[in-house]
Design an enzyme around this catalytic site. Sequence first.
Site, mmCIF file in Angstrom:
data_model
loop_
_atom_site.group_PDB
_atom_site.id
_atom_site.type_symbol
_atom_site.label_atom_id
_atom_site.label_comp_id
_atom_site.label_asym_id
_atom_site.label_seq_id
_atom_site.Cartn_x
_atom_site.Cartn_y
_atom_site.Cartn_z
ATOM 1 N N CYS A 66 -4.820 2.483 -3.688
ATOM 2 C CA CYS A 66 -3.567 2.976 -3.081
ATOM 3 C C CYS A 66 -2.431 1.980 -3.245
ATOM 4 O O CYS A 66 -1.634 1.778 -2.323
ATOM 5 C CB CYS A 66 -3.747 3.322 -1.610
ATOM 6 S SG CYS A 66 -4.879 4.656 -1.324
ATOM 7 N N LYS A 85 -10.528 -0.437 10.205
ATOM 8 C CA LYS A 85 -10.752 -1.646 9.414
ATOM 9 C C LYS A 85 -11.091 -2.839 10.301
ATOM 10 O O LYS A 85 -11.273 -3.952 9.800
ATOM 11 C CB LYS A 85 -9.508 -1.976 8.570
ATOM 12 C CG LYS A 85 -9.168 -0.931 7.509
ATOM 13 C CD LYS A 85 -8.052 -1.417 6.624
ATOM 14 C CE LYS A 85 -7.276 -0.310 5.947
ATOM 15 N NZ LYS A 85 -7.958 0.299 4.808
ATOM 16 N N HIS A 103 0.864 -1.179 0.000
ATOM 17 C CA HIS A 103 0.000 0.000 0.000
ATOM 18 C C HIS A 103 0.908 1.239 0.000
ATOM 19 O O HIS A 103 2.016 1.190 0.529
ATOM 20 C CB HIS A 103 -0.834 -0.050 1.286
ATOM 21 C CG HIS A 103 -1.896 1.004 1.394
ATOM 22 N ND1 HIS A 103 -1.620 2.301 1.786
ATOM 23 C CD2 HIS A 103 -3.242 0.946 1.196
ATOM 24 C CE1 HIS A 103 -2.753 2.990 1.824
ATOM 25 N NE2 HIS A 103 -3.748 2.197 1.469
ATOM 26 N N ASP A 106 3.077 -4.867 7.892
ATOM 27 C CA ASP A 106 1.859 -4.081 7.744
ATOM 28 C C ASP A 106 0.686 -5.004 8.074
ATOM 29 O O ASP A 106 0.343 -5.901 7.302
ATOM 30 C CB ASP A 106 1.745 -3.531 6.316
ATOM 31 C CG ASP A 106 0.504 -2.661 6.136
ATOM 32 O OD1 ASP A 106 -0.331 -2.600 7.063
ATOM 33 O OD2 ASP A 106 0.368 -2.043 5.059
ATOM 34 N N GLN A 123 -4.476 -5.171 6.983
ATOM 35 C CA GLN A 123 -5.503 -6.080 6.464
ATOM 36 C C GLN A 123 -5.486 -7.429 7.179
ATOM 37 O O GLN A 123 -6.370 -8.254 6.953
ATOM 38 C CB GLN A 123 -5.292 -6.320 4.956
ATOM 39 C CG GLN A 123 -5.449 -5.086 4.089
ATOM 40 C CD GLN A 123 -6.883 -4.580 4.015
ATOM 41 O OE1 GLN A 123 -7.836 -5.285 4.379
ATOM 42 N NE2 GLN A 123 -7.044 -3.353 3.567
HETATM 43 C C1 LIG Z 1 -2.448 -2.852 3.451
HETATM 44 C C2 LIG Z 1 -2.775 -1.478 3.943
HETATM 45 N N1 LIG Z 1 -1.830 -0.753 4.548
HETATM 46 C C3 LIG Z 1 -2.088 0.480 5.025
HETATM 47 C C4 LIG Z 1 -3.330 1.060 4.904
HETATM 48 C C5 LIG Z 1 -3.512 2.452 5.414
HETATM 49 O O1 LIG Z 1 -4.497 2.557 6.389
HETATM 50 P P1 LIG Z 1 -4.932 3.996 6.879
HETATM 51 O O2 LIG Z 1 -5.439 4.708 5.653
HETATM 52 O O3 LIG Z 1 -5.994 3.771 7.874
HETATM 53 O O4 LIG Z 1 -3.732 4.668 7.430
HETATM 54 C C6 LIG Z 1 -4.341 0.337 4.267
HETATM 55 C C7 LIG Z 1 -5.707 0.856 4.088
HETATM 56 O O5 LIG Z 1 -6.048 1.787 3.439
HETATM 57 C C8 LIG Z 1 -4.053 -0.957 3.777
HETATM 58 O O6 LIG Z 1 -4.993 -1.673 3.151
#
Ligand SMILES: Cc1ncc(COP(=O)(O)O)c(C=O)c1O
Lengths: 156, 409
Positions: free
Chosen positions: B366, B224, B122, B198, B201
């Site tokens: 993203c 999430k 991401h 990370d 998910q």
């Molecule tokens: C794999 C992953 N990492 C990071 C994020 C970032 O999360 P956030 O936007 O809540 O900071 C997301 C979700 O958007 C994600 O799916």
Amino acid sequence: MPGLEDLYREIILDHYRNPRNRGELESPPAHRSEGFNPLCGDEVVLTFTTDGTTITDLKIGGQGCSISQASASMMSAAVLGKSTAEIREITKTFKAMMSIHEGEMAAESDDNATLPQVELPLGDLEALRGVVKFPVRIKCATLPWNALLSGLDEAN
Amino acid sequence: MTIPWNIKEQFPLLSRTVNDKPIVYLDSAASSQKPEAVLSAMDTYYRQVNANVHRGAYTIAAEATEQMETARSDIAKFINAYSANEIIFTKNATEAFNLVARSWGVRNLGPDDAILITDMEHHANIVPWQILAEDRGFEIRWIPLGNDGTLDLTNLDKLLEGVKLCSVTAMSNVLGTLNPIRKISDAAHAAGALMLMDGSQYVPHLPTDVADLDVDFMCFTGHKMCGPTGIGVLWARAEILDAMPPFLGGGEMILDVKKSGFVANEIPHKFEAGTPPIAEIIGLGAAVRFLDSLGMKNIREHEISLTKYAFMKLKECHGDDIQIHGPSDIEKRGGVLSIAYKDVHPHDLSQVLDQHGICVRAGHHCAKPLMRELGVGATARASLYLYNTESDIDILAEALGEAGELFAF
Ligand SMILES: Cc1ncc(COP(=O)(O)O)c(C=O)c1O
């Protein structure tokens, strides 16, 4: 609640399925301009030639959703053979139609009649009017037009 | 035990309609819905407890502090952290990544160094490193995609040479791929690198044990996992956090301030400058208790069986017209289904589905480097969570047919 038929008018689907002026001109000599919608990955690649005043040839490349691609196809049909001054007027009218706020502003200024009334017939492009009811899609419809404007600016 | 069949009743939003149809929410990978337990915990906090935390001698300030710190220790237990002090509250996962980059990264990464990430990250696990690399000039390496939406780990040891940090998503938010974190962290440690996972998910969907995964840092995000927005977590081993300089400066993160300088507070407070998002922290605490009461194993089993059903149903209805990105082995993936359907553009697909009350995301999610590797500009992504049912999948499968007809060439 707007329905899908407001968005996907038959004429839009026709331009999507059978895009007009599809392709790419060799550039140079043709001018080239690209537009991206970073949100959804739509892209439009315009290549066009001018004789100084009018657009003599224009091709559309790229990929994207039905709205961006149909809008590009309709745009190509609307501007081919037109002078750059005319094209800027059409673009202005189209973008006004695509913006709730600009549309209202234009209407107001028409009322007090301080500005000359620009009433350009948009023809097929009118079919895109329904897009305004789906605000997230407005950027799809205006993408090729913004690319054309920046292409014209550069060609100047 | 299984997930109660009527679990949707605990999520007030899931009883609303969209375009006159009962909502079918299939976008939990972007953000999950919130159960009554979380909503009422936050509501009760504001109605009965609201006060700034720490330092207050009066009763409700003590209660607010106590509720916030209970949340911290419940979250620590939820991921099997050694100590609650290792839980650092941030705004979201993105801020947690930026914290690691700006604090650990500034101290540890220079022109001769490298970090290793993957093609399926991401942007939150890409751009903070790119920003820092502009200043510090270290190299960013990428583990490539292999077959079937998995990572190609053939050259992992080579890629790890000279690497100081390996940062990998445990589950792809586009492909659903579950990456072999323990295997990668073993290799990273053998090469002398630290391992960041990370968990954005992963933590919401599978039992998470940071000791077992043997990672050094983990970032995840509250919204999430049934929690509110505005709250995320950086977990890291205490000795690593102790050695890191502060990230944001201000109140709460200091022991002393003089004109000549400051003395940083102990962890976790060292990294929590200013008044924290108290209600959100309490909400996230309620969320992990809610998830715990259902059982993360049960949630995982529910999602496996639902994902199997979705593969079966979508193939049965649409055959070769539908393509699902990512692993076909359900045990190796989560319930994230990025689909390509005929030649219908993802934007058009999600627009038609919306008319049926179906919430499905279209776009690059993203993860633009990944989209480039896949050779697509966008996908339509349906993602499942504990409250989804087979009936949600049936409605999706049927509505896809309509989109196909509308855009047929
Ligand atoms: C794999 C992953 N990492 C990071 C994020 C970032 O999360 P956030 O936007 O809540 O900071 C997301 C979700 O958007 C994600 O799916």
